[in-house]
Structure formats: C-alpha cells, structure tokens
Design an enzyme around this catalytic site. Structure first.
Site, PDB file in Angstrom:
ATOM      1  N   GLY A 291       0.885  -1.118  -0.019  1.00  0.00           N
ATOM      2  CA  GLY A 291      -0.109   0.043   0.074  1.00  0.00           C
ATOM      3  C   GLY A 291       0.877   1.181  -0.042  1.00  0.00           C
ATOM      4  O   GLY A 291       0.497   2.106   0.528  1.00  0.00           O
TER       5      GLY A 291
ATOM      6  N   GLY B 229      -0.352   5.175  -0.862  1.00  0.00           N
ATOM      7  CA  GLY B 229      -1.237   5.699  -0.064  1.00  0.00           C
ATOM      8  C   GLY B 229      -0.535   6.946   0.726  1.00  0.00           C
ATOM      9  O   GLY B 229       0.393   7.542   0.366  1.00  0.00           O
TER      10      GLY B 229
ATOM     11  N   ASP C 159       1.947  -1.429  -4.535  1.00  0.00           N
ATOM     12  CA  ASP C 159       0.724  -1.050  -4.472  1.00  0.00           C
ATOM     13  C   ASP C 159      -0.184  -1.544  -5.372  1.00  0.00           C
ATOM     14  O   ASP C 159       0.256  -2.163  -6.279  1.00  0.00           O
ATOM     15  CB  ASP C 159       0.997   0.544  -4.776  1.00  0.00           C
ATOM     16  CG  ASP C 159      -0.593   1.114  -4.052  1.00  0.00           C
ATOM     17  OD1 ASP C 159      -0.549   1.635  -2.905  1.00  0.00           O
ATOM     18  OD2 ASP C 159      -1.591   1.185  -4.903  1.00  0.00           O
TER      19      ASP C 159
ATOM     20  N   ARG D  88      -1.820  -0.242  -7.523  1.00  0.00           N
ATOM     21  CA  ARG D  88      -1.878   0.407  -8.832  1.00  0.00           C
ATOM     22  C   ARG D  88      -0.592   1.070  -9.145  1.00  0.00           C
ATOM     23  O   ARG D  88       0.473   1.183  -7.953  1.00  0.00           O
ATOM     24  CB  ARG D  88      -3.058   1.423  -8.985  1.00  0.00           C
ATOM     25  CG  ARG D  88      -3.300   2.563  -7.986  1.00  0.00           C
ATOM     26  CD  ARG D  88      -4.508   3.314  -8.068  1.00  0.00           C
ATOM     27  NE  ARG D  88      -5.591   2.660  -7.559  1.00  0.00           N
ATOM     28  CZ  ARG D  88      -6.136   2.603  -6.383  1.00  0.00           C
ATOM     29  NH1 ARG D  88      -5.525   3.352  -5.584  1.00  0.00           N
ATOM     30  NH2 ARG D  88      -7.188   1.962  -6.203  1.00  0.00           N
TER      31      ARG D  88
ATOM     32  N   ASP E 179      -1.449  -6.878  -5.284  1.00  0.00           N
ATOM     33  CA  ASP E 179      -2.741  -6.946  -4.680  1.00  0.00           C
ATOM     34  C   ASP E 179      -2.624  -7.659  -3.467  1.00  0.00           C
ATOM     35  O   ASP E 179      -2.367  -8.689  -3.217  1.00  0.00           O
ATOM     36  CB  ASP E 179      -3.740  -7.644  -5.542  1.00  0.00           C
ATOM     37  CG  ASP E 179      -5.093  -7.749  -4.899  1.00  0.00           C
ATOM     38  OD1 ASP E 179      -5.374  -7.271  -3.914  1.00  0.00           O
ATOM     39  OD2 ASP E 179      -5.727  -8.419  -5.439  1.00  0.00           O
TER      40      ASP E 179
ATOM     41  N   TYR F 155     -14.030   1.244  10.100  1.00  0.00           N
ATOM     42  CA  TYR F 155     -12.870   1.764  10.287  1.00  0.00           C
ATOM     43  C   TYR F 155     -12.145   1.332  11.772  1.00  0.00           C
ATOM     44  O   TYR F 155     -11.119   0.537  11.981  1.00  0.00           O
ATOM     45  CB  TYR F 155     -12.370   3.295  10.066  1.00  0.00           C
ATOM     46  CG  TYR F 155     -10.921   3.645   9.940  1.00  0.00           C
ATOM     47  CD1 TYR F 155     -10.146   3.438   8.967  1.00  0.00           C
ATOM     48  CD2 TYR F 155     -10.704   4.660  11.130  1.00  0.00           C
ATOM     49  CE1 TYR F 155      -8.926   3.654   8.954  1.00  0.00           C
ATOM     50  CE2 TYR F 155      -9.307   5.106  11.064  1.00  0.00           C
ATOM     51  CZ  TYR F 155      -8.427   4.772  10.106  1.00  0.00           C
ATOM     52  OH  TYR F 155      -7.235   5.143   9.852  1.00  0.00           O
TER      53      TYR F 155
ATOM     54  N   LYS G  61      -9.770  -1.390  13.196  1.00  0.00           N
ATOM     55  CA  LYS G  61      -8.121  -0.959  13.606  1.00  0.00           C
ATOM     56  C   LYS G  61      -8.123  -1.843  15.104  1.00  0.00           C
ATOM     57  O   LYS G  61      -6.996  -2.481  15.349  1.00  0.00           O
ATOM     58  CB  LYS G  61      -8.015   0.499  14.114  1.00  0.00           C
ATOM     59  CG  LYS G  61      -8.214   1.437  12.813  1.00  0.00           C
ATOM     60  CD  LYS G  61      -6.648   0.955  11.850  1.00  0.00           C
ATOM     61  CE  LYS G  61      -6.108   2.008  10.835  1.00  0.00           C
ATOM     62  NZ  LYS G  61      -5.224   1.246  10.027  1.00  0.00           N
TER      63      LYS G  61
ATOM     64  N   ILE H 194      -3.087  12.884  10.073  1.00  0.00           N
ATOM     65  CA  ILE H 194      -2.073  13.221   9.405  1.00  0.00           C
ATOM     66  C   ILE H 194      -2.120  14.199   8.352  1.00  0.00           C
ATOM     67  O   ILE H 194      -2.830  14.158   7.529  1.00  0.00           O
ATOM     68  CB  ILE H 194      -1.219  11.793   8.874  1.00  0.00           C
ATOM     69  CG1 ILE H 194      -1.033  10.886   9.962  1.00  0.00           C
ATOM     70  CG2 ILE H 194      -0.068  12.308   8.033  1.00  0.00           C
ATOM     71  CD1 ILE H 194      -0.386   9.524   9.298  1.00  0.00           C
TER      72      ILE H 194
HETATM   73  N1  SER Z   1      -7.018  10.072   9.433  1.00  0.00           N
HETATM   74  C1  SER Z   1      -7.934   9.022   9.627  1.00  0.00           C
HETATM   75  C2  SER Z   1      -9.333   9.232   9.026  1.00  0.00           C
HETATM   76  O1  SER Z   1      -9.883  10.287   9.434  1.00  0.00           O
HETATM   77  C3  SER Z   1      -7.955   8.777  11.151  1.00  0.00           C
HETATM   78  O2  SER Z   1      -7.011   7.813  11.499  1.00  0.00           O
HETATM   79  O3  SER Z   1     -10.074   8.274   8.977  1.00  0.00           O
END
Ligand code: SER
Length: 320
Positions: free
Chosen positions: A9, A12, A35, A37, A52, A141, A145, A171
C-alpha cells in the site's frame, strides 16, 4: 537493524512519503514499494511492484523473492469512506492485515501496521485518553483497527512475531493528500486558505481531534521499529500525540499568516458523528517511556511550514 523492507500500500497517504524516507535510511534497493496500482514517483529511485494485498500467494511471493525481513502494511480505507461501504472496508482492511500477519509468520518478518485515534469510541475517556482503556469504536474503520491491534498482539504472543503499531492522529502533509478520512479537513484547509482565502469545513467548529505533522509520523515509524524489544511493554498499539485542535483553532493559526482567511461550515453528519466519537487528546506517556517518542512539531510551527512550502507551489500551479 532492518535490512530488507516491503511496503504494502505504498501509494497511499503514509506510504508515498514513508517509502522515500526509508530509502534514505536503509538504501534505495532495500525498500521494495508495492501498491495495487502504478505509482510513478515510487518507481523512480527504488524497486516498485504492482501487488494486490488481498492476494495471499502474491504477497508471500514478493516477500520470498526479495528476502524481506520487515513489512509495513499500510493498506486501509479511511473512516468516512469506510462508512459508505462497511463490507468493503472490512474486506480490504482485514484482508490485507491477515495476509501480512500470515506471511510475517511464515517468513519470520517484523510487521508494522498503523492503528488510529479512530480505534477509540464514544465510551473512551475523551481527554488524555489512556494507552490502555475502553475502546468500543462505532465506525467500521475503528472496528478494523481494534481487531488489527488484537490480532497483532495475538501473533506476537502465540507465534513470537515482532508486530508493532502506532495509533496515529490525523496526518497533515504538504505532499500527500489523504482520501476519505474524517481528519482530512486539517490538510484541505491549508490548500484552500492559500488558493482562495476561504474554506468550507465538514467537521463542526468545536470538535477537538489529535493531529500530527508528517515528519513526526515518518520518524515515529522508524523509531518504533528500531526500538529495543526488551523495553516494549506494549506492542499493538501505541498512543502518540503532538497537537490537538478544533477547526476554529487551526483557522486562527492560519490567520496569523493570512489575515483575511474565512472559515465557513457545511457540516457532514457522518463526519460529525465520527469526529465526536473520537478522543479530544491522547495520553502518549507509554510511547515516551517505552521507545522515546518525542514530537518535534506543534501547530504554530507546522502552520508556518505548510504555508511556506505550499504557497510558492500553489502559485506556480495557478499561473502554469
Ligand atoms: N485520518 C484518519 C481518518 O480520518 C484517522 O486515522 O479516517
């Protein structure tokens, strides 16, 4: 000391900058970027392959062929986009992780996987959220995690695999754009402030979230993976923190450089509920004690740097 690294990945938000950073430290040839792509920039100064992450045989083949000893699994659909297709988010996020864990077990690799502030939920303590506390995230999500953190610890305990992870704040970078996250506003706001003197924010004005500048992210990845394992009480996953703000607070900081900047709101209900379910500010004591985490960037310094770097680039783009 890491010798041969596979990044899964790599195209990204984290990977596009971590690849270059790791190549600078460990040598271009020793960092294989992959990645799903084509990623032009990543093939310029080191090995790049299309891979993949959901194809277990292909992942194992890449690890075997390149004699990999350390894997960075950076595959993930972010929080807001995950809510639009939870089944796909689970399939991609967990599929890539399970393949990474299994190949790490079979080939005795160390494995780094990012976790997130999104691993916490509305029942977690909001301010100075402890390292070890109630999680119960309410997004797919976050559920991925937390599951990933537990699986990482399980593979360490049961199979002795060197799994390590960091719960990253939102980030912010002047190179790579995030995609589909709840914290994306804190990146977009700089671009729009410079280009249009105006930004319309999808997150409510009063919501605090942890954020971090990319240089601290890159350093944290290497420092954790290089840390003495005998000092690590935790593995998956470490709270880290460097700054926490609301949209109003970042806007006020931007106005110190761009006084006529206007912040408007068009709140997205999904992003509102996600952002309100996450902590205001994490307690990063364990990361400081166990592997020496020490952030170098705060909101004023990051803002100054973002505007200094982005302004000439965005001006050149608008005339070019
Ligand atoms: N930056 C991420 C999000 O907003 C949080 O880990 O999904």
């Amino acid at each position: 000391m890491m010798k041969k690294i596979l990044i899964i990945g790599a195209g990204g938000q984290i990977g596009s900058e971590l690849t270059t950073y790791l190549r600078g430290i460990y040598g271009d040839a020793n960092v294989v970027a992959t990645d799903v792509r084509e990623c032009k920039g990543l093939a310029e100064n080191g090995p790049f392959e299309i891979l993949d992450a959901l194809n277990a045989t292909a992942v194992a083949s890449a690890v075997g062929r390149h004699h990999i000893d350390t894997i960075f699994n950076l595959v993930a659909l972010l929080s807001a986009v995950g809510e639009r297709n939870p089944q796909m988010a689970w399939g991609v996020n967990m599929g890539a992780l399970m393949n990474s864990l299994e190949v790490a077990r079979q080939h005795h690799c160390a494995l780094f996987t990012p976790s997130s502030i999104g691993a916490f939920g509305p029942n977690s303590p909001k301010d100075m959220t402890p390292q070890d506390t109630i999680m119960q995230p309410t997004t797919i999500y976050g559920i991925c995690k937390v599951t990933g953190e537990l699986l990482g610890n399980y593979y360490a305990l049961k199979y002795g695999i060197d799994t390590r992870s960091i719960r990253f704040p939102g980030i912010i970078s002047n190179l790579t754009h995030p995609g589909g996250g709840t914290t994306d506003y804190a990146v977009e706001i700089y671009y729009e402030a410079i280009k249009n003197r105006r930004y319309t924010c999808a997150v409510p004005s009063d919501v605090y979230m942890d954020m971090i500048y990319m240089p601290d992210v890159l350093r944290a990845c290497v420092e954790l993976m290089e840390a003495d394992p005998s000092k690590l009480v935790h593995r998956n996953s470490f709270n880290i923190a460097s700054m926490s703000f609301t949209p109003e607070i970042i806007a006020a900081e931007i106005r110190r450089h761009i006084p006529d900047f206007v912040l408007a709101y068009d709140v997205d209900p999904v992003k509102e509920s996600i952002s309100r379910s996450w902590p205001d500010r994490l307690d990063d004591t364990c990361a400081r004690e166990e592997w020496g985490w020490n952030p170098q960037w705060d909101l004023p310094r990051m803002t100054e740097d973002m505007i200094r770097v982005l302004t000439p680039r965005l001006v050149a783009e608008s005339v070019g």
